[in-house]
Design a protein around this motif. Structure first.
Motif, PDB file in Angstrom:
ATOM      1  N   ASN A 124       0.812  -1.215   0.000  1.00 57.14           N
ATOM      2  CA  ASN A 124       0.000   0.000   0.000  1.00 57.14           C
ATOM      3  C   ASN A 124       0.845   1.264   0.000  1.00 57.14           C
ATOM      4  N   CYS A 135      -2.237  -6.022   2.554  1.00 59.67           N
ATOM      5  CA  CYS A 135      -1.362  -5.095   1.833  1.00 59.67           C
ATOM      6  C   CYS A 135      -0.796  -3.979   2.707  1.00 59.67           C
ATOM      7  N   ASP A 136      -1.303  -3.824   3.924  1.00 64.55           N
ATOM      8  CA  ASP A 136      -0.705  -2.873   4.862  1.00 64.55           C
ATOM      9  C   ASP A 136       0.561  -3.437   5.490  1.00 64.55           C
ATOM     10  N   ARG A 146      -6.184   0.076  -7.190  1.00 61.76           N
ATOM     11  CA  ARG A 146      -5.584  -0.548  -6.007  1.00 61.76           C
ATOM     12  C   ARG A 146      -6.477  -1.660  -5.479  1.00 61.76           C
ATOM     13  N   SER A 182      -5.219  -5.358  -5.210  1.00 64.35           N
ATOM     14  CA  SER A 182      -5.058  -5.868  -3.842  1.00 64.35           C
ATOM     15  C   SER A 182      -5.606  -7.273  -3.678  1.00 64.35           C
TER      16      SER A 182
END
Length: 517
Positions: free
Chosen positions: A178, A205-206, A191, A195
């Motif tokens: 991200n 994704c963090d 995104r 993702s």
């Protein structure tokens, strides 16, 4: 009976390690507790259907000789053309909900140019940022290849040259998916589609390393996805044939009870029947956590090894629903070979939903018939629903409720598919088999039914493991390969891990022969 290397476990990582060592003139013994080789690369029959146990699509393989990691390895072994391959017609379909609640339904093709063009249709004005993304991807692949092939000493001078030659790789390596998406100004809707691939890694994704994510995306979209026509066990049987045809051995139904150590050095194994086999070099295609706790005496495990394995967290646990349908995909309206269905396009939200059995609304649906029309008898179809759990929630179910929970879980996931796609299959189910994390734990000997190895978040990812790989090898004479190794989980990663661990072991043997400590 003398062997140069013992390999514990005939999964694809172990088989690849044994095949590469055999090709390099070593006599190898592969020990496998099950009666068939391949580990999760296998198939099983129910009624008139043969179900693929695990492989949805293999990346890193290409129609072109010497292109793609897996193709290069198989070419070196001379087995590429011994496996009949089927190429996936499309890369994947993502069905999910955006942050504002709108439904997202996108089907993406293979080929970078085609992929970007299709994304532009779903998300106008996304082309420029996606071109930058794949530029970074190409530089990352080149940078990783440079790291893996270099014989230079890795110091400050090396780092400066790497930054000069592969700047985008170095700049993005410390960051998450991200964070890089944001830096590249990728539109929000794009995104959310991209993702969906976090499912391949089991880390949101963090926290997922951008390097790890982009290597998967690039290899898959650039080279395409493939499956063996005769299921993934065809890979295992081909590797096994190469091993045995070239002088090494595979003993099936041979469980290793103990790894023998003397003076902190591996010296062989003891089988469950009491047979002792001596050998100074062992490759274990299993979890270090399992090996340290079940196959080694506590006094033989270095403190540093125990600390490292305890520091790492387990990746996603797996569950699968195998469905045999009494109608064809044309009759049912099924066109997609790989469909990812999630409740939320926000990977962190979805990750949390997958902590419990009741809140997990996610599946990856594979249809072999959309890849290989002959995958099941004429007029029928096969679907496989794979779900991940981010916590060990199945362990909390009372034994008397286990089968009821399995049935309820299967019904909910199948309904999710029907509601999301509009395709009704419930009335056409002829065969149904359900595998929970407990099933995978029993068959694969993995802790908690983990199918993704150790979690590869940005604190413990492939790149950081690669940089510390030699310091991690503190059990002299014992190395690990497979899903719990440096490359992480997946068929592509397991094969690459087996090759890399083999060559590290060959280097150990070379040093030993030269008397180098």
């Amino acid at each position: 009976m003398d062997f140069d290397i013992i390999v514990i476990g005939a999964g694809l990582g172990g088989l690849t390690a044994a095949a590469c060592a055999t090709k390099n003139g070593k006599k190898v013994l592969v020990l496998e507790r099950n009666l068939t080789p391949g580990g999760s690369a296998t198939s099983f029959t129910r009624g008139r259907f043969e179900f693929e146990a695990s492989l949805h699509s293999l990346c890193g393989y290409s129609n072109t000789q010497g292109v793609g990691d897996v193709r290069i390895i198989f070419d070196e072994l001379g087995i590429s053309n011994k496996i009949e391959w089927c190429k996936l017609p499309t890369a994947f379909r993502v069905i999910t909900k955006s942050k504002n609640g709108e439904k997202i339904d996108a089907t993406l093709p293979f080929g970078i140019e085609n992929f970007i063009k299709a994304m532009e249709e779903y998300v106008p004005e996304s082309t420029a940022s996606l071109e930058k993304l794949f530029d970074v991807a190409e530089d990352t692949v080149d940078g990783i290849n440079h790291l893996c092939s270099t014989e230079e000493k890795i110091n400050m001078s090396f780092a400066k040259n790497l930054l000069k030659e592969h700047g985008n790789f170095v700049r993005t390596a410390p960051y998450t998916v991200n964070e890089v998406f944001s830096a590249l100004n990728i539109p929000q809707r794009a995104r959310e589609i991209l993702s969906g691939l976090w499912i391949f890694h089991g880390v949101d994704c963090d926290r997922l390393s951008f390097t790890e994510y982009i290597l998967t995306l690039y290899n898959y979209i650039q080279f395409g996805g493939y499956v063996p026509k005769n299921r993934s066990n065809e890979i295992a049987l081909t590797l096994s044939g190469f091993i045995e045809d070239n002088g090494s051995q595979i003993w099936l139904g041979s469980e290793v009870a103990r790894i023998i150590f003397e003076n902190s050095e591996a010296k062989g194994v003891i089988l469950s029947n009491g047979e002792k086999i001596l050998c100074n070099h062992i490759i274990a295609n299993c979890s270090p956590t399992f090996a340290y706790s079940k196959m080694m005496k506590a006094t033989d495990v270095p403190v540093t090894a125990t600390k490292r394995s305890n520091m790492r967290t387990f990746g996603a646990r797996g569950a699968a629903i195998y469905v045999g349908l009494n109608r064809s995909i044309n009759d049912l309206g099924i066109t997609d070979c790989n469909t990812i269905i999630t409740e939320s396009a926000d990977s962190s939200v979805q990750y949390d939903l997958m902590r419990t059995l009741s809140s997990n609304n996610m599946c990856r649906v594979s249809c072999l018939n959309a890849i290989n029309p002959d995958a099941s008898p004429k007029g029928t179809a096969i679907l496989t629903f794979t779900t991940l759990f981010t916590e060990n929630c199945w362990a909390n179910i009372d034994p008397e409720n286990y089968f009821e929970e399995k049935d309820n879980f299967a019904r909910r996931i199948i309904k999710l598919y029907e509601d999301s796609t509009g395709i009704k299959i419930s009335e056409n189910i002829e065969e149904l088999e359900i595998a929970t994390p407990l099933t995978f734990a029993r068959y694969l000997n993995t802790p908690q039914g983990v199918i993704y190895g150790y979690s590869t978040d940005n604190k413990d990812n492939m790149l950081s493991r690669f940089m510390t790989e030699e310091s991690d090898s503190d059990t002299k004479g014992l190395r690990f390969c497979g899903g719990f190794g440096t490359q992480g989980a997946g068929v592509h990663s397991a094969i690459a891990s087996g090759r890399n661990t083999c060559y590290a072991t060959l280097y150990d043997i070379e040093k030993e022969d030269k008397g180098v400590k």
